[in-house]
Enzyme design. Structure first.
Site, short mmCIF file in Angstrom:
data_model
loop_
_atom_site.label_atom_id
_atom_site.label_comp_id
_atom_site.label_asym_id
_atom_site.label_seq_id
_atom_site.Cartn_x
_atom_site.Cartn_y
_atom_site.Cartn_z
N PHE A 1 -3.69 3.67 -0.79
CA PHE A 1 -3.27 3.30 0.57
C PHE A 1 -3.95 2.03 1.06
CE2 PHE A 1 -2.66 8.10 1.17
CZ PHE A 1 -1.37 8.05 0.67
N GLY B 1 -2.45 1.69 4.56
CA GLY B 1 -3.39 2.01 5.63
C GLY B 1 -3.09 3.35 6.25
N THR C 1 2.52 0.32 8.27
CA THR C 1 2.98 0.38 9.65
C THR C 1 3.18 -1.04 10.17
OG1 THR C 1 0.78 0.28 10.63
CG2 THR C 1 1.58 2.45 9.97
N TYR D 1 4.52 13.64 -8.82
CA TYR D 1 5.32 12.51 -8.34
C TYR D 1 6.76 12.68 -8.83
CZ TYR D 1 1.07 9.78 -7.17
OH TYR D 1 -0.11 9.33 -6.65
#
Length: 299
Positions: free
Chosen positions: A220, A224, A232, A71
């Protein structure tokens, strides 16, 4: 019982055990600390702001942080930010990291051999300023979702025996790979993509973890299908309607739904925004009705 109708009400203070470590069920993911998008795809975040978000997360009750040495962006490292913000670390803080994937100094991805996992573990130790890692997840590449993980997990088990790692987990796995890992060494958590709309096989793995007493740590859960790119705009009317009914964001509904899948489910939402952090933490106390849970599960 359908996991979507679990009546247990999660709260921001409910806990679960990772081996002998007790963590609050709402944790923090470090992937978005380095920029507005992970790695080098976004605008770098202000360093002081990211450090402030980490310190505020701990003030709000976070004692489980998910990170990784990969990361990083051209100017920021999540592990370095965690070290700067929180060391000397609170005694109850659990830091979980991931190995097998890696990135070189140019940002190019590579995948470690079993022999190279020690170097990845030591890299996390140096960056975090620790003499051991609380939890290390073996993160599987997409190409290995149907293969054996024995060599790699066995190498991590040796590092656990050597005292470099306290507890082991696995990530992006199948139930068969979980069984293989558990035959080699104790597993305390499974970290897979999961959220509203997850397919049946993912729900089955979540239930299996509950039966085995293992933490299930979804990533997520908010994004998603947007994954690293973020949420989104395609949230269904059902999600938006539940959010309106409670006067909360769709992200909070998604987190609450995920947490109510079972008491063994932990959340690790990531953000570099202090306002989003506060919303994520509040989602731990958001109670969805059985009717709402069923509606979202069918969505």
């Amino acid at each position: 019982m359908n996991p979507g109708t679990n009546s247990a009400a999660p709260t921001s203070t409910s806990t679960w055990e990772l081996g002998d470590l007790t963590v609050n069920r709402v944790g923090f993911g470090a992937m978005r600390l380095t920029g507005t998008a992970p790695y080098d795809r976004g605008v770098p975040r202000d360093r002081g702001r990211s450090i402030g978000v980490l310190r505020r997360a701990v003030e709000l009750g976070v004692n489980h942080i998910d990170t990784a040495a990969y990361y990083f962006s051209a100017t920021r490292s999540a592990n370095e930010l965690i070290n700067r913000a929180l060391a000397p670390y609170p005694e109850d803080l659990v830091i979980a990291t991931k190995v097998w994937p890696g990135r070189d100094l140019s940002g190019a991805w590579w995948w470690a051999t079993p022999a190279q996992l020690r170097g990845q573990v030591e890299e996390n130790l140096r960056q975090l300023g620790r003499d051991h890692l609380d939890v290390v997840n073996l993160r599987l590449p997409p190409s290995r979702r149907t293969g054996s993980i024995g060599e790699h997990f066995g190498a991590l088990a040796e590092l656990r025996d050597a005292g470099l790692i306290r507890h082991l987990g696995i990530s992006n796995v199948t139930s068969e790979q979980l069984a293989e890992a558990m035959a080699i060494a104790p597993v305390v958590c499974v970290q897979n993509a999961y959220g509203i709309g997850a397919p049946g096989e993912d729900q089955a793995l979540l239930r299996l973890c509950g039966e085995l007493g293992l933490a299930f740590v979804p990533f997520f859960a908010i994004a998603g299908s947007g994954r690293e790119a973020g949420p989104t705009a395609r949230d269904s009317e059902a999600v938006r309607a539940v959010a309106r009914a409670h006067g909360v964001s769709v992200a909070q509904v998604r987190l609450a739904w995920t947490l109510q899948q079972g008491p063994h489910v932990l959340a690790i939402p990531g953000t570099g925004d202090p306002d989003h952090l506060a919303q994520n933490m509040a989602a731990g106390a958001l109670r969805l009705s059985e009717e709402e849970m069923a509606l979202l599960t069918e969505d």
